[in-house]
Motif scaffolding. Structure first.
Motif, PDB file in Angstrom:
ATOM      1  N   LYS A 126      28.943  -0.659 -44.169  1.00 21.06           N
ATOM      2  CA  LYS A 126      29.933   0.401 -44.063  1.00 21.06           C
ATOM      3  C   LYS A 126      29.842   1.085 -42.702  1.00 21.06           C
ATOM      4  O   LYS A 126      28.759   1.405 -42.225  1.00 21.06           O
ATOM      5  CB  LYS A 126      29.735   1.434 -45.172  1.00 21.06           C
ATOM      6  CG  LYS A 126      30.760   2.566 -45.161  1.00 21.06           C
ATOM      7  CD  LYS A 126      30.538   3.515 -46.329  1.00 21.06           C
ATOM      8  CE  LYS A 126      31.574   4.642 -46.320  1.00 21.06           C
ATOM      9  NZ  LYS A 126      31.392   5.561 -47.471  1.00 21.06           N
ATOM     10  N   TYR A 127      30.995   1.296 -42.102  1.00 19.15           N
ATOM     11  CA  TYR A 127      31.042   1.898 -40.773  1.00 19.15           C
ATOM     12  C   TYR A 127      31.231   3.404 -40.904  1.00 19.15           C
ATOM     13  O   TYR A 127      32.260   3.875 -41.394  1.00 19.15           O
ATOM     14  CB  TYR A 127      32.186   1.289 -39.959  1.00 19.15           C
ATOM     15  CG  TYR A 127      32.196   1.723 -38.513  1.00 19.15           C
ATOM     16  CD1 TYR A 127      31.359   1.114 -37.591  1.00 19.15           C
ATOM     17  CD2 TYR A 127      33.028   2.745 -38.085  1.00 19.15           C
ATOM     18  CE1 TYR A 127      31.360   1.500 -36.259  1.00 19.15           C
ATOM     19  CE2 TYR A 127      33.046   3.137 -36.751  1.00 19.15           C
ATOM     20  CZ  TYR A 127      32.203   2.515 -35.847  1.00 19.15           C
ATOM     21  OH  TYR A 127      32.199   2.903 -34.527  1.00 19.15           O
ATOM     22  N   THR A 128      30.241   4.166 -40.465  1.00 23.33           N
ATOM     23  CA  THR A 128      30.313   5.628 -40.539  1.00 23.33           C
ATOM     24  C   THR A 128      30.271   6.252 -39.152  1.00 23.33           C
ATOM     25  O   THR A 128      30.060   7.454 -39.019  1.00 23.33           O
ATOM     26  CB  THR A 128      29.154   6.184 -41.384  1.00 23.33           C
ATOM     27  OG1 THR A 128      27.901   5.747 -40.819  1.00 23.33           O
ATOM     28  CG2 THR A 128      29.257   5.696 -42.815  1.00 23.33           C
ATOM     29  N   TYR A 172      25.899  -1.347 -36.701  1.00 24.11           N
ATOM     30  CA  TYR A 172      26.498  -1.616 -38.005  1.00 24.11           C
ATOM     31  C   TYR A 172      26.645  -3.106 -38.292  1.00 24.11           C
ATOM     32  O   TYR A 172      27.302  -3.481 -39.263  1.00 24.11           O
ATOM     33  CB  TYR A 172      27.868  -0.931 -38.097  1.00 24.11           C
ATOM     34  CG  TYR A 172      27.758   0.567 -38.074  1.00 24.11           C
ATOM     35  CD1 TYR A 172      27.471   1.278 -39.235  1.00 24.11           C
ATOM     36  CD2 TYR A 172      27.901   1.277 -36.879  1.00 24.11           C
ATOM     37  CE1 TYR A 172      27.352   2.655 -39.220  1.00 24.11           C
ATOM     38  CE2 TYR A 172      27.781   2.656 -36.848  1.00 24.11           C
ATOM     39  CZ  TYR A 172      27.510   3.347 -38.018  1.00 24.11           C
ATOM     40  OH  TYR A 172      27.377   4.711 -38.007  1.00 24.11           O
ATOM     41  N   GLY A 193      34.812   2.362 -44.784  1.00 23.10           N
ATOM     42  CA  GLY A 193      34.596   3.410 -43.794  1.00 23.10           C
ATOM     43  C   GLY A 193      35.880   4.060 -43.312  1.00 23.10           C
ATOM     44  O   GLY A 193      35.868   4.827 -42.353  1.00 23.10           O
ATOM     45  N   ASP A 213      38.139   4.788 -39.190  1.00 23.76           N
ATOM     46  CA  ASP A 213      37.226   4.387 -38.125  1.00 23.76           C
ATOM     47  C   ASP A 213      36.789   2.929 -38.285  1.00 23.76           C
ATOM     48  O   ASP A 213      36.574   2.230 -37.289  1.00 23.76           O
ATOM     49  CB  ASP A 213      35.996   5.296 -38.098  1.00 23.76           C
ATOM     50  CG  ASP A 213      36.313   6.667 -37.513  1.00 23.76           C
ATOM     51  OD1 ASP A 213      37.312   6.772 -36.797  1.00 23.76           O
ATOM     52  OD2 ASP A 213      35.551   7.614 -37.788  1.00 23.76           O
TER      53      ASP A 213
END
Length: 321
Positions: free
Chosen positions: A57-59, A72, A121, A124
């Motif tokens: 997951k891209y945070t 990531y 995510g 983004d």
């Protein structure tokens, strides 16, 4: 195969269809293909390039660009093919993703990561996975993503990124159409130069500094399986231990910084354990003289910003215990 929500998918690998004017060189990738009735609207290929494959997951922030993506996922190098498809407006992102899942499984790919919508995510994530396509990166409310790998020891591994989204905010005829980005990275196998440090040189370095770094121990990608090319170095370690019967060693695994922290700590520990097992089982060394340990990427000897630096950081060290 019966005609169901997932039955379009046998055509993915076999079908061919026209591409738009000006894209005469564009073609489906032979290992991936396209969803039924989709059309190529953008195509690029580079013989050798760097590519960040997202695997969680891209945070982060979309403003970070390529550098922010590295933590990531995995930074890959090889031939990179990027194909954008437009599907008919009656299709759904679920249909498209199920098609690719089935097609990739049939080709022997293993899924590394998959997600949908906010689980990926949000906005983004869409801008991180495909920052160069305004139609796709601005439409993220119905997004699905899959990263997969096919291992090919002789030809080089292949990594695939599938990202599909419905373009809700695009006007005119393209509104509500499904767009799919297919990125394929083919790792180029390279001839491995076996680096062997002789037993007497290992002893000298440990006498001087307490440890010796070894680059002649090779492992399968992301695994702890020792490659046959490691045998000469294992033989030299066995000779070192035989010539110095009182010597006890820490066998310490090191990695580069590709992937998460905990992942690399675990990988380095497993690799150190594999080396220890090989020395015990194949070289006849008493297990009590060896202690495996792993430190991941916490002790680099070079910058992880380049492949050359990462190669220096991937090593096994023998430390006097």
């Amino acid at each position: 195969m019966s005609k169901s929500a997932y039955s379009y998918f046998a055509v993915l690998l076999a079908m061919t269809c026209a591409v738009p004017a000006g894209a005469e060189q564009a073609a489906d990738h032979p290992l991936v293909g396209r969803f039924e009735a989709s059309q190529i609207i953008d195509y690029t290929t580079t013989d050798f390039d760097e590519y960040v494959l997202l695997t969680r997951k891209y945070t982060g922030s979309a403003e970070w660009g390529e550098a922010g993506k590295e933590q990531y996922g995995r930074t890959l190098e090889g031939k990179v093919t990027r194909i954008t498809y437009e599907s008919p407006n009656e299709r759904t992102t679920l249909e498209v993703m199920r098609a690719y899942e089935e097609a990739l499984a049939g080709e022997g790919f293993e899924v590394l990561y998959e997600c949908d919508d906010a689980e990926c995510g949000g906005r983004d994530f869409s801008q991180a996975v495909i920052p160069y396509n305004i139609v796709m990166s601005e439409n993220h409310e119905d997004q699905r993503y899959l990263a997969a790998r096919k291992q090919r020891p002789a030809e080089g591994d292949v990594y695939v990124s599938i990202y599909t989204v419905k373009a809700y905010s695009t006007g005119g005829e393209r509104k509500n159409r499904v767009y799919t980005q297919v990125d394929v990275v083919e790792i180029q196998p390279r001839e491995t130069e076996v680096v062997v440090v002789k037993a007497d040189e290992m002893a000298r370095q440990m006498d001087e500094s307490g440890s010796v770094a070894l680059y002649g121990l090779y492992f399968d990608v992301d695994k702890a399986t020792i490659k046959p090319a490691s045998r000469p170095t294992l033989d030299e370690i066995g000779k070192l231990m035989a010539d110095n019967p009182e010597l006890q060693l820490l066998v310490v695994g090191h990695t580069d910084n590709q992937g998460g922290f905990e992942y690399n700590i675990d990988l380095s520990k497993r690799r150190a354990a594999s080396v220890t097992d090989a020395l015990v089982n194949d070289q006849g060394i008493q297990r009590s003289r060896l202690k495996p340990w792993g430190v991941g990427y916490t002790a680099p000897v070079a910058s992880n910003a380049s492949e050359e630096g990462r190669a220096k950081n991937r090593r096994v060290e023998l430390v006097k215990h």
